[in-house]
Scaffold this active site. Sequence first.
Site, PDB file in Angstrom:
ATOM      1  N   GLY A  12       0.355  -0.953   0.172  1.00 50.84           N
ATOM      2  CA  GLY A  12       0.128  -0.258   0.298  1.00 50.84           C
ATOM      3  C   GLY A  12       0.408   1.375   0.142  1.00 50.84           C
ATOM      4  O   GLY A  12       1.985   1.530  -0.534  1.00 50.84           O
ATOM      5  N   GLN A  13       0.922   2.344   0.683  1.00 55.56           N
ATOM      6  CA  GLN A  13       1.012   3.712   0.875  1.00 55.56           C
ATOM      7  C   GLN A  13       2.259   3.470   1.286  1.00 55.56           C
ATOM      8  O   GLN A  13       3.502   3.974   0.658  1.00 55.56           O
ATOM      9  CB  GLN A  13       0.370   4.529   1.347  1.00 55.56           C
ATOM     10  CG  GLN A  13      -1.287   4.741   1.144  1.00 55.56           C
ATOM     11  CD  GLN A  13      -1.388   5.938  -0.128  1.00 55.56           C
ATOM     12  OE1 GLN A  13      -0.491   5.740  -1.479  1.00 55.56           O
ATOM     13  NE2 GLN A  13      -1.327   6.735   0.063  1.00 55.56           N
ATOM     14  N   ILE A  14       2.409   2.662   2.506  1.00 56.18           N
ATOM     15  CA  ILE A  14       3.731   2.719   2.700  1.00 56.18           C
ATOM     16  C   ILE A  14       4.598   1.806   2.623  1.00 56.18           C
ATOM     17  O   ILE A  14       6.089   1.536   2.111  1.00 56.18           O
ATOM     18  CB  ILE A  14       3.692   2.258   4.607  1.00 56.18           C
ATOM     19  CG1 ILE A  14       3.333   3.723   5.198  1.00 56.18           C
ATOM     20  CG2 ILE A  14       5.496   2.050   4.998  1.00 56.18           C
ATOM     21  CD1 ILE A  14       2.739   3.532   6.546  1.00 56.18           C
ATOM     22  N   ASN A  96      -7.150  -6.217  11.982  1.00 54.27           N
ATOM     23  CA  ASN A  96      -5.298  -6.299  11.780  1.00 54.27           C
ATOM     24  C   ASN A  96      -4.832  -7.182  12.291  1.00 54.27           C
ATOM     25  O   ASN A  96      -3.459  -7.959  11.948  1.00 54.27           O
ATOM     26  CB  ASN A  96      -4.792  -5.428  12.221  1.00 54.27           C
ATOM     27  CG  ASN A  96      -4.888  -4.158  11.015  1.00 54.27           C
ATOM     28  OD1 ASN A  96      -5.526  -4.251   9.886  1.00 54.27           O
ATOM     29  ND2 ASN A  96      -4.608  -2.901  11.100  1.00 54.27           N
ATOM     30  N   ILE A 119       4.657  -3.113  11.252  1.00 54.90           N
ATOM     31  CA  ILE A 119       4.721  -1.131  11.179  1.00 54.90           C
ATOM     32  C   ILE A 119       3.061  -1.312  10.906  1.00 54.90           C
ATOM     33  O   ILE A 119       1.778  -0.113  11.617  1.00 54.90           O
ATOM     34  CB  ILE A 119       4.643  -0.617   9.723  1.00 54.90           C
ATOM     35  CG1 ILE A 119       6.841  -0.955   9.516  1.00 54.90           C
ATOM     36  CG2 ILE A 119       4.828   1.197   9.561  1.00 54.90           C
ATOM     37  CD1 ILE A 119       6.982  -0.051   8.337  1.00 54.90           C
ATOM     38  N   THR A 120       2.585  -2.824  10.987  1.00 54.29           N
ATOM     39  CA  THR A 120       0.387  -2.486  11.403  1.00 54.29           C
ATOM     40  C   THR A 120       0.514  -1.889  12.422  1.00 54.29           C
ATOM     41  O   THR A 120       1.135  -2.861  13.129  1.00 54.29           O
ATOM     42  CB  THR A 120      -0.224  -4.070  11.121  1.00 54.29           C
ATOM     43  OG1 THR A 120       0.853  -4.337   9.013  1.00 54.29           O
ATOM     44  CG2 THR A 120      -1.149  -3.535  10.621  1.00 54.29           C
ATOM     45  N   ARG A 152       9.169  12.930  14.743  1.00 54.83           N
ATOM     46  CA  ARG A 152       8.290  14.034  14.366  1.00 54.83           C
ATOM     47  C   ARG A 152       8.707  14.886  16.343  1.00 54.83           C
ATOM     48  O   ARG A 152       8.427  16.332  15.376  1.00 54.83           O
ATOM     49  CB  ARG A 152       7.079  13.537  15.176  1.00 54.83           C
ATOM     50  CG  ARG A 152       6.224  12.243  14.069  1.00 54.83           C
ATOM     51  CD  ARG A 152       4.975  12.144  14.215  1.00 54.83           C
ATOM     52  NE  ARG A 152       4.629  11.363  12.333  1.00 54.83           N
ATOM     53  CZ  ARG A 152       3.687  10.731  12.663  1.00 54.83           C
ATOM     54  NH1 ARG A 152       3.408  10.009  13.618  1.00 54.83           N
ATOM     55  NH2 ARG A 152       2.795  10.211  11.874  1.00 54.83           N
ATOM     56  N   HIS A 176       2.511   2.597  21.413  1.00 55.62           N
ATOM     57  CA  HIS A 176       2.755   3.338  20.567  1.00 55.62           C
ATOM     58  C   HIS A 176       1.270   4.577  19.879  1.00 55.62           C
ATOM     59  O   HIS A 176       0.639   3.719  19.568  1.00 55.62           O
ATOM     60  CB  HIS A 176       2.943   2.913  18.806  1.00 55.62           C
ATOM     61  CG  HIS A 176       2.606   3.978  17.477  1.00 55.62           C
ATOM     62  ND1 HIS A 176       3.333   4.876  17.146  1.00 55.62           N
ATOM     63  CD2 HIS A 176       1.914   3.940  16.406  1.00 55.62           C
ATOM     64  CE1 HIS A 176       3.009   5.767  16.621  1.00 55.62           C
ATOM     65  NE2 HIS A 176       2.140   4.881  15.821  1.00 55.62           N
TER      66      HIS A 176
HETATM   67  P1  A3D Z   1      -2.439   0.311   2.687  1.00 58.39           P
HETATM   68  O1  A3D Z   1      -2.330   1.963   1.720  1.00 58.39           O
HETATM   69  O2  A3D Z   1      -3.986   0.907   3.246  1.00 58.39           O
HETATM   70  O3  A3D Z   1      -2.016  -0.306   3.082  1.00 58.39           O
HETATM   71  C1  A3D Z   1      -2.005  -1.399   3.659  1.00 58.39           C
HETATM   72  C2  A3D Z   1      -2.033  -3.203   2.062  1.00 58.39           C
HETATM   73  O4  A3D Z   1      -2.248  -3.657   2.990  1.00 58.39           O
HETATM   74  C3  A3D Z   1      -3.063  -3.033   1.157  1.00 58.39           C
HETATM   75  O5  A3D Z   1      -2.720  -2.846  -0.324  1.00 58.39           O
HETATM   76  C4  A3D Z   1      -3.522  -4.100   1.428  1.00 58.39           C
HETATM   77  O6  A3D Z   1      -4.129  -4.665  -0.145  1.00 58.39           O
HETATM   78  C5  A3D Z   1      -2.769  -4.268   1.921  1.00 58.39           C
HETATM   79  N1  A3D Z   1      -3.060  -5.997   2.916  1.00 58.39           N
HETATM   80  C6  A3D Z   1      -4.811  -5.938   3.228  1.00 58.39           C
HETATM   81  N2  A3D Z   1      -5.146  -7.619   4.320  1.00 58.39           N
HETATM   82  C7  A3D Z   1      -3.625  -8.381   3.683  1.00 58.39           C
HETATM   83  C8  A3D Z   1      -3.094  -9.334   3.518  1.00 58.39           C
HETATM   84  N3  A3D Z   1      -3.751 -10.302   4.099  1.00 58.39           N
HETATM   85  N4  A3D Z   1      -1.799  -9.893   2.896  1.00 58.39           N
HETATM   86  C9  A3D Z   1      -0.718  -8.888   2.463  1.00 58.39           C
HETATM   87  N5  A3D Z   1      -1.335  -7.159   2.344  1.00 58.39           N
HETATM   88  C10 A3D Z   1      -3.011  -7.362   3.381  1.00 58.39           C
HETATM   89  O7  A3D Z   1      -2.323   1.278   4.111  1.00 58.39           O
HETATM   90  P2  A3D Z   1      -0.439   2.032   4.859  1.00 58.39           P
HETATM   91  O8  A3D Z   1       0.647   1.699   4.327  1.00 58.39           O
HETATM   92  O9  A3D Z   1      -0.845   3.440   4.997  1.00 58.39           O
HETATM   93  O10 A3D Z   1      -0.854   1.276   6.250  1.00 58.39           O
HETATM   94  C11 A3D Z   1      -0.363   0.263   6.829  1.00 58.39           C
HETATM   95  C12 A3D Z   1      -0.480  -0.379   8.273  1.00 58.39           C
HETATM   96  O11 A3D Z   1       0.785   1.243   9.029  1.00 58.39           O
HETATM   97  C13 A3D Z   1      -1.449   0.791   8.894  1.00 58.39           C
HETATM   98  O12 A3D Z   1      -2.052  -0.841   9.917  1.00 58.39           O
HETATM   99  C14 A3D Z   1      -1.629   1.623   9.402  1.00 58.39           C
HETATM  100  O13 A3D Z   1      -2.244   2.093  10.465  1.00 58.39           O
HETATM  101  C15 A3D Z   1       0.341   1.681  10.614  1.00 58.39           C
HETATM  102  N6  A3D Z   1       0.716   2.691  10.475  1.00 58.39           N
HETATM  103  C16 A3D Z   1       1.793   2.794  11.619  1.00 58.39           C
HETATM  104  C17 A3D Z   1       2.476   3.452  12.105  1.00 58.39           C
HETATM  105  C18 A3D Z   1       3.208   3.593  12.583  1.00 58.39           C
HETATM  106  O14 A3D Z   1       4.533   4.384  13.206  1.00 58.39           O
HETATM  107  C19 A3D Z   1       3.622   2.212  13.587  1.00 58.39           C
HETATM  108  C20 A3D Z   1       2.511   5.141  11.143  1.00 58.39           C
HETATM  109  C21 A3D Z   1       1.728   4.549   9.660  1.00 58.39           C
HETATM  110  C22 A3D Z   1       0.792   4.017   9.223  1.00 58.39           C
END
Ligand code: A3D
Length: 320
Positions: A12-14, A96, A119-120, A152, A176
């Site tokens: 995804g985004q990250i 999650n 990171i999730t 930050r 966190h």
């Molecule tokens: P996003 O862009 O939605 O990407 C998540 C990806 O996970 C998507 O592409 C989904 O298709 C994929 N996914 C869902 N289920 C599965 C699975 N079972 N197996 C494989 N892939 C799957 O989200 P994001 O990249 O913006 O954020 C990802 C996570 O990081 C989220 O849980 C956020 O809350 C978390 N996050 C944590 C921090 C910390 O500082 C800890 C900061 C920002 C985001």
Amino acid sequence: MARPKIALIGAGQIGGTLAHLAAMKELGDVVLFDIAEGIPEGKALDIAESGPAEGFDAKMKGTSDYADIAGADVCIVTAGVPRKPGMSRDDLLGINLKVMKSVGEGIKAHAPNAFVICITNPLDAMVWALQKFSDLPAEKVCGMAGVLDSARFRHFLSLEFGVSMRDVSAFVLGGHGDTMVPLARYSTVAGIPLPDLVKMGWTTQEKLDAIIQRTRDGGAEIVGLLKTGSAFYAPATSAIEMAEAYLKDQKRVLPCAAHVDSAFGLKNLYVGVPAVIGAGGIERVIDIKLNKDEQAMFDKSVDAVKGLVDACKEIDSSLA
Ligand code: A3D
């Protein structure tokens, strides 16, 4: 010598930003894994096509097959659902946790020697569950949060003081979440602790308190602005810093969600602490002495993390 292999679970985004950064830094070949059809392949191809202009040789592969992560040296896990406005990190727990089960089993089967960075969110509980589901050694599984939260804090402090972010070091402990513990006493500008800078008239206690609160709310501030997701540039950069410390055996001292099993008087809990990251994974947890106020804040944060871990155990009886 073969290049290291970096598996990114979640494209995804990250995940996409991680892939681009890993390639640009030549950290290794990258496998982007996701269950969303076409997304990992599309992002991998797009990033690979930036290689000629950027000048990297790293290979990029997008996949929905866990067999492709075989033998990965590092796995960075972002699979799951991010926060939407008004949603707390804890609201994400049930959704999650199921994702961590499938990811943990995939890593266990195909990349059992990897260093795993989760990171999730909700971070501390998800990294705990991921270690259980993957059954990897506790020192090879950790979570990224403290590097981001400290970054930050450093950014806001550098704005307040009008000095380079590089000369501001900062320390954030605990889970966190809203209870994270930014430690003013251990945060400095070129070695001068923040309480001394208040005495020197660089800032006031009120302004420092506001910066600490803004740090705690740092994730929500960005969610509120973006509206369709959460922060991804700085989270990705922070996780890459941890991955690089492992791959290059740098022995970096970084705050991260590490397995704590005696330090800080804790048993068998993942929570944000200062740790040494090198070729052995989390090689050491640094057990610092806290004063009464800091200990009270840390205890509150630890209780919040324990509450989330208990909720995980209730949802999935195999974790109890
Ligand atoms: P996003 O862009 O939605 O990407 C998540 C990806 O996970 C998507 O592409 C989904 O298709 C994929 N996914 C869902 N289920 C599965 C699975 N079972 N197996 C494989 N892939 C799957 O989200 P994001 O990249 O913006 O954020 C990802 C996570 O990081 C989220 O849980 C956020 O809350 C978390 N996050 C944590 C921090 C910390 O500082 C800890 C900061 C920002 C985001």
